[in-house]
Design an enzyme around this catalytic site. Sequence first.
Site, PDB file in Angstrom:
ATOM      1  CD  GLU A   1      -1.046  -0.083   3.702  1.00 17.88           C
ATOM      2  OE1 GLU A   1      -2.157  -0.620   3.591  1.00 17.88           O
ATOM      3  OE2 GLU A   1      -0.621   0.386   4.763  1.00 17.88           O
TER       4      GLU A   1
ATOM      5  CB  CYS B   1       3.358   6.938   3.513  1.00 13.42           C
ATOM      6  SG  CYS B   1       3.902   5.572   4.523  1.00 13.42           S
TER       7      CYS B   1
ATOM      8  CB  CYS C   1       8.188  -6.574   7.400  1.00 17.80           C
ATOM      9  SG  CYS C   1       9.647  -5.845   8.189  1.00 17.80           S
TER      10      CYS C   1
ATOM     11  CB  CYS D   1       7.518  -4.725  15.053  1.00 11.37           C
ATOM     12  SG  CYS D   1       9.148  -4.251  14.453  1.00 11.37           S
TER      13      CYS D   1
ATOM     14  CB  CYS E   1       4.143  -3.639  12.740  1.00 10.95           C
ATOM     15  SG  CYS E   1       4.185  -3.350  10.966  1.00 10.95           S
TER      16      CYS E   1
ATOM     17  CB  CYS F   1       2.513   0.753   9.180  1.00 12.93           C
ATOM     18  SG  CYS F   1       3.786  -0.423   8.774  1.00 12.93           S
TER      19      CYS F   1
HETATM   20  N1  SAH Z   1      10.140  -0.881   8.675  1.00 12.05           N
HETATM   21  C1  SAH Z   1      10.362   0.494   8.859  1.00 12.05           C
HETATM   22  C2  SAH Z   1       9.429   1.377   8.061  1.00 12.05           C
HETATM   23  C3  SAH Z   1       7.992   0.964   7.961  1.00 12.05           C
HETATM   24  S1  SAH Z   1       7.060   1.063   9.448  1.00 12.05           S
HETATM   25  C4  SAH Z   1      10.323   0.867  10.323  1.00 12.05           C
HETATM   26  O1  SAH Z   1       9.918   0.038  11.127  1.00 12.05           O
HETATM   27  O2  SAH Z   1      10.741   1.970  10.637  1.00 12.05           O
HETATM   28  C5  SAH Z   1       6.786   2.812   9.603  1.00 12.05           C
HETATM   29  C6  SAH Z   1       6.432   3.260  11.007  1.00 12.05           C
HETATM   30  O3  SAH Z   1       5.107   2.859  11.370  1.00 12.05           O
HETATM   31  C7  SAH Z   1       7.357   2.680  12.045  1.00 12.05           C
HETATM   32  O4  SAH Z   1       7.811   3.631  12.969  1.00 12.05           O
HETATM   33  C8  SAH Z   1       6.460   1.672  12.703  1.00 12.05           C
HETATM   34  O5  SAH Z   1       6.917   1.348  13.947  1.00 12.05           O
HETATM   35  C9  SAH Z   1       5.113   2.350  12.680  1.00 12.05           C
HETATM   36  N2  SAH Z   1       3.999   1.428  12.915  1.00 12.05           N
HETATM   37  C10 SAH Z   1       3.879   0.152  12.510  1.00 12.05           C
HETATM   38  N3  SAH Z   1       2.705  -0.372  12.918  1.00 12.05           N
HETATM   39  C11 SAH Z   1       2.066   0.591  13.603  1.00 12.05           C
HETATM   40  C12 SAH Z   1       0.807   0.648  14.288  1.00 12.05           C
HETATM   41  N4  SAH Z   1      -0.018  -0.392  14.315  1.00 12.05           N
HETATM   42  N5  SAH Z   1       0.486   1.811  14.879  1.00 12.05           N
HETATM   43  C13 SAH Z   1       1.315   2.884  14.826  1.00 12.05           C
HETATM   44  N6  SAH Z   1       2.507   2.881  14.211  1.00 12.05           N
HETATM   45  C14 SAH Z   1       2.882   1.745  13.604  1.00 12.05           C
HETATM   46 FE1  SF4 Z   2       8.719  -4.348   9.669  1.00 14.09          FE
HETATM   47 FE2  SF4 Z   2       6.503  -3.248  10.679  1.00 14.09          FE
HETATM   48 FE3  SF4 Z   2       8.638  -3.644  12.236  1.00 14.09          FE
HETATM   49 FE4  SF4 Z   2       8.708  -1.739  10.317  1.00 14.09          FE
HETATM   50  S1  SF4 Z   2       7.378  -1.772  12.129  1.00 14.09           S
HETATM   51  S2  SF4 Z   2      10.306  -3.259  10.801  1.00 14.09           S
HETATM   52  S3  SF4 Z   2       7.449  -2.753   8.745  1.00 14.09           S
HETATM   53  S4  SF4 Z   2       7.415  -5.261  11.249  1.00 14.09           S
END
Ligand code: SAH
Ligand code: SF4
Length: 388
Positions: free
Chosen positions: A95, A108, A115, A119, A122, A357
């Site tokens: 997306e 974005c 990934c 995390c 996420c 995200c």
């Molecule tokens: N992988 C990279 C970039 C993509 S994620 C990273 O982790 O930085 C982009 C941002 O969105 C990151 O800071 C991530 O921690 C945040 N993010 C992911 N899932 C989220 C959620 N459910 N609520 C708020 N922020 C989120």
């Molecule tokens: Fe991957 Fe989501 Fe963690 Fe970013 S926040 S590194 S996209 S799992």
Amino acid sequence: MDNLERVNLLGMDATALADLVVQWGGKPFRARQLQRWIHQRGADAFEDMSDLARGFREQLTQHCVVQAPTVSTVQHATDGCRKWLFDVGAGNAVETVFIPEDDRGTLCISSQAGCTVGCPFCSTGYQGFSRNLTASEIIGQLWWARREIERDIGSARLAGSEGKVESTADPRVISNVVMMGMGEPLLNYVPVVTALKLMLDDNAYGLSRRRVTVSTSGVVPMMDRLSQDCPVALAVSLHAPNDALRDRLVPLNKKYPLKELIAACNRYLEFAPRDFITFEYVMLDGINDSDAHARELIEIARQVRCKLNLIPFNPFPQSGLTRSPMARVRTFAQRLMDAGVITTVRKTRGEDIDAACGQLAGEVRDRTRIAERMATQRLSIPIKQVAA
Ligand code: SAH
Ligand code: SF4
């Protein structure tokens, strides 16, 4: 010859395009013309590229294409955000989100389908990893979104000139790009850097290094490489102020712990276009949002020139996590600011279209049941046990 056998020019940077043109006996400046047609004018039909010689255009038509990934859905939020879901084949979707603000329009974009970092807060992490995007698929998101936004602005202006909708027209275009969509950009390094170079190229999108941001969960060696190859603005997903908690929230921390990450941030700053690193910190109720965490975070912030961006967690069912209450977010922010740390709280945008995200693509993957399997495994991780 079908598209599969043709070279996709969309993801070629200036050098690769010049090499191709020279290989065909052309002059290098033809590559710059071609680049301007593709990226500045959004052209995908070679026959329309009127200042290129007819023979060259025929050669291009025969051997090349300009092809972005296919859009499967577009959603418009009430606050002006727009989200595209791109089909990248084999059931994978990524997306792209456009976020208009008063002084800028930010796109974005995604770097991977899924990934590997995983995390637990996420939804992209829950999908597991499918594959890296190609440079064409990464820059294709910008190419497509810009074409569509400019087309809409153009038609609104047209209607406005007839006295119809000028007052409601949205004049904002893409002025900033953030690699904060799905995936970890620094684990798909070469295609991401190729796409970044196109974003900065004056014959393509001409964005300044300050207006392009890579967000990383902390791939230390690749942060060093990026500082040499294409030092754009850097955001680091911190999310926890100590190794025990960060090991759980950002599992890559086990490989590159905080001390190494902070040292890498300081090295990056020598080459960065801005004199600070943005630390992103997602606010999770009862997990990383206590006063004790704030104190630890202040200690980290004293070691790097940085700005803290607190992100209200965007909940999704499988995570089992909840957003910190707004009062807690405000208190946490105040603790940091009282200690002299520049802190902002990210506004939640596009909530009616889940513009955070990985969310929409997450729904698509749900249907394959992969997300359910991941969720069952992930929920066994006792995050709360390490919360201070
Ligand atoms: N992988 C990279 C970039 C993509 S994620 C990273 O982790 O930085 C982009 C941002 O969105 C990151 O800071 C991530 O921690 C945040 N993010 C992911 N899932 C989220 C959620 N459910 N609520 C708020 N922020 C989120
Ligand atoms: Fe991957 Fe989501 Fe963690 Fe970013 S926040 S590194 S996209 S799992």
